[in-house]
Design a protein around this motif. Structure first.
Motif, short mmCIF file in Angstrom:
data_model
loop_
_atom_site.label_atom_id
_atom_site.label_comp_id
_atom_site.label_asym_id
_atom_site.label_seq_id
_atom_site.Cartn_x
_atom_site.Cartn_y
_atom_site.Cartn_z
N ARG A 92 0.81 -1.22 0.00
CA ARG A 92 0.00 0.00 0.00
C ARG A 92 0.85 1.27 0.00
O ARG A 92 0.34 2.35 -0.32
N LEU A 93 2.15 1.17 0.32
CA LEU A 93 3.02 2.34 0.36
C LEU A 93 3.36 2.78 -1.07
O LEU A 93 4.06 2.07 -1.79
N GLN A 94 2.90 3.96 -1.46
CA GLN A 94 3.04 4.41 -2.84
C GLN A 94 4.04 5.55 -3.04
O GLN A 94 4.28 5.95 -4.18
N GLU A 95 4.60 6.05 -1.98
CA GLU A 95 5.60 7.12 -2.10
C GLU A 95 6.38 7.21 -0.80
O GLU A 95 5.97 6.70 0.23
N ASP A 499 -1.26 -5.53 -2.86
CA ASP A 499 -1.96 -5.21 -1.61
C ASP A 499 -2.90 -4.02 -1.75
O ASP A 499 -3.88 -3.90 -1.01
N GLY A 500 -2.56 -3.13 -2.67
CA GLY A 500 -3.35 -1.91 -2.86
C GLY A 500 -3.70 -1.70 -4.32
O GLY A 500 -3.30 -2.47 -5.20
N LYS A 501 -4.45 -0.64 -4.57
CA LYS A 501 -4.85 -0.31 -5.94
C LYS A 501 -3.76 0.57 -6.55
O LYS A 501 -3.50 1.68 -6.10
N ILE A 502 -3.10 0.05 -7.60
CA ILE A 502 -1.91 0.67 -8.16
C ILE A 502 -2.25 1.40 -9.45
O ILE A 502 -2.92 0.85 -10.33
N THR A 503 -1.78 2.63 -9.56
CA THR A 503 -1.98 3.40 -10.78
C THR A 503 -0.69 4.09 -11.16
O THR A 503 0.09 4.50 -10.29
N PHE A 504 -0.42 4.19 -12.48
CA PHE A 504 0.75 4.93 -12.93
C PHE A 504 0.40 5.98 -13.98
O PHE A 504 1.21 6.83 -14.30
N LYS A 505 -0.83 5.95 -14.50
CA LYS A 505 -1.24 6.92 -15.51
C LYS A 505 -1.71 8.23 -14.89
O LYS A 505 -1.91 9.22 -15.58
N SER A 506 -1.88 8.22 -13.59
CA SER A 506 -2.13 9.45 -12.84
C SER A 506 -1.38 9.35 -11.52
O SER A 506 -1.05 8.25 -11.07
N THR A 507 -1.10 10.49 -10.91
CA THR A 507 -0.37 10.49 -9.64
C THR A 507 -1.31 10.11 -8.50
O THR A 507 -2.45 10.60 -8.44
#
Length: 517
Positions: A92-95, A499-507
């Motif tokens: 879930r850690l995205q940054e 574990d989480g919902k991952i996106t790369f096309k938006s921040t």
């Protein structure tokens, strides 16, 4: 057939059929420097200005990888990747990183590097920086918070065991600090603080630069000195090796250094030694520290039986004296763009040197693409263990490269993550970057990211964006990146789940992604 030949062949056959536990397994020592740039080993970049005699010797004795990468450009995610064989953005850690008093990032039942080796009969130890979270005891639970370091002023009970740390994630023994620049300022041994932090931290400018002034008043052990952290960790790592040399059991040591990460606090023997800047002195002390551990292996007569791996968690920091280094003619990122935190090569391309006398060719190099998540699968191969069907989702073995033989399934793709949660996707020479769409992270949240494309074979400095002229490559690689994310794994025979919902096309809008239900 002669009687002697018959017994010799019988002996060879019986030895080959011995259970793995009865055969001599190699010790494994991983030395992980903190914020040590790809250009910081002088043997790799002779024109650079900081002497690194101990690591230069290691380069002469081992194999250097010229296309090695951390999974992330910052501390916590890379450490997660090394110890689990899984990209940290799948959590879930995205940054950014784990903040003070946040909970464990490694799930309780997850396969870990030390856990796998422990199942093969290894003694396992972690000495140094942890920075992967703990369940700190107190009137409240350790929590994932959006506010960075939002829990450091809360009350915690330092007299009770701390759960969810190294000894609960596969290590038999731990000694170190959570990290040197966040509270509590004290050493931790196994699951307890070594000295109760009963005083309030007061930064001493005489110790060095980039001190954690924001945590003035935080819990601190009496007489805590930043300059003593690395020497004490080094002493403990050396003693561990000396103690293990008396035992027959193979061992795994993960020596997770605290340097040259801030606070930049070279100890007295190294102050001013570089003639450049305090951070250069600290790089020299980092070289010395790694050297003491390697020399301990050699002095104990363990060289031929020990695999030594030296690497770093990300690129060199840009805020601890970068300009002083550049002015002196030292390029911490070598020819690459960027530095710690960046999605660019200087953020995540790292030194990687592996030594195993008699097994790995000395003074050799490999251009095999490697991610530090691969250390788990590679070590499993080298000790004759098989990866289980579950776990180690992004760990691909490069043991063939170490042996100098062809790899039937070499890594050809790679995902890197920046401090701000930006994604980069490598496919051979191509690198697709999805960078922030706004001026900074906060201005970019929820907005579309911007795709840029580079050919590293022709443009190692990432200066020419080819996205406008090669839209078909952008389209193909975007689809491949999405598929790799959705599959939950890089292993060709495995499907898993993020574990989480991952996106790369938006921040991402949040530091901690919403959990996958």
């Amino acid at each position: 057939m002669s009687r002697n030949l018959f017994w010799y062949l019988l002996f060879c056959l019986s030895t080959a059929l011995l259970p793995a536990a009865e055969q001599k397994q190699p010790n494994i020592v991983v030395i992980l420097a903190d914020d040590f740039g790809v250009g910081d080993i002088q043997a790799h970049y002779p024109k650079n200005k900081i002497p690194t005699p101990y690591l230069d010797r290691l380069v002469q004795q081992g194999m250097s990888f010229t296309d090695a990468h951390s999974g992330s450009a910052v501390c916590t995610p890379t450490r997660y990747g090394i110890l689990t064989g899984r990209y940290a953005w799948r959590t879930r850690l995205q940054e950014w990183v784990i903040a003070a008093y946040e909970p464990p990032l490694i799930a309780e039942q997850r396969l870990t590097y030390p856990g796998l080796l422990k199942s093969q009969g290894y003694a396992t130890a972690c000495i140094g920086k942890w920075h992967l979270g703990w369940n700190w005891p107190g009137p409240q639970r350790s929590q994932m918070t959006e506010k960075k370091n939002g829990q450091w002023k809360l009350t915690w009970d330092f007299t009770r065991p701390i759960q969810g740390g190294p000894v609960d994630r596969g290590f038999d023994y731990y000694f170190g600090v959570d990290l040197p620049n966040l509270p509590p300022f004290t050493f931790i041994e196994n699951d307890r603080v070594l000295v109760e932090p009963t005083e309030k931290f007061q930064p001493d400018p005489a110790e060095g630069i980039v001190l954690p002034k924001a945590f003035t008043g935080a819990p601190s052990a009496p007489g805590w000195r930043m300059q003593k952290i690395l020497p004490e960790l080094t002493r403990r790592a050396v003693k561990y090796i000396e103690d293990r040399a008396e035992q027959k059991q193979p061992f795994f040591l993960y020596f997770s250094m605290t340097s040259p990460h801030e606070p930049v606090v070279p100890s007295p023997p190294f102050r001013g030694k570089s003639g450049i800047a305090p951070v250069a002195d600290f790089v020299m002390e980092t070289d010395w520290s790694a050297g003491q551990v390697i020399e301990a292996i050699d002095k104990a007569g363990l060289s031929d039986d020990t695999i030594v791996i030296f690497t770093a968690d990300n690129g060199h920091s840009h805020y601890t004296g970068w300009n002083d280094l550049i002015k002196a003619g030292h390029l911490p990122s070598g020819p690459y763009r960027g530095h710690k935190g960046d999605v660019w090569e200087g953020g995540h391309r790292v030194p990687l040197v592996v030594r195993w006398p008699g097994k790995i060719e000395a003074d050799s190099s490999s251009d095999q693409m490697v991610c530090l998540t691969d250390l788990l699968a590679t070590s499993a191969d080298l000790v004759g263990a098989k990866l289980p069907a579950e776990g180690a989702e992004d760990s691909l073995s490069f043991s063939s490269a170490l042996r100098g033989t062809a790899n039937p399934q070499p890594r050809t793709t790679l995902v890197n993550h920046s401090n701000f949660g930006e994604f980069a996707y490598r496919d051979g020479p191509w690198k697709l970057v999805y960078k922030l769409g706004g001026r900074n992270l906060e201005k970019s949240r929820g907005k579309p990211t911007i795709a840029e494309l580079y050919n590293l074979e022709a443009d190692i400095a990432e200066e020419q964006n080819l996205a406008p002229s090669r839209p078909e490559v952008v389209k193909r690689m975007t689809a491949d990146l999405q598929a790799l994310i959705d599959r939950g794994s890089s292993r060709p025979d495995q499907q898993s789940r993020n574990d989480g919902k991952i996106t790369f096309k938006s921040t991402q809008k949040l530091r901690w992604a919403p959990a996958n239900d």
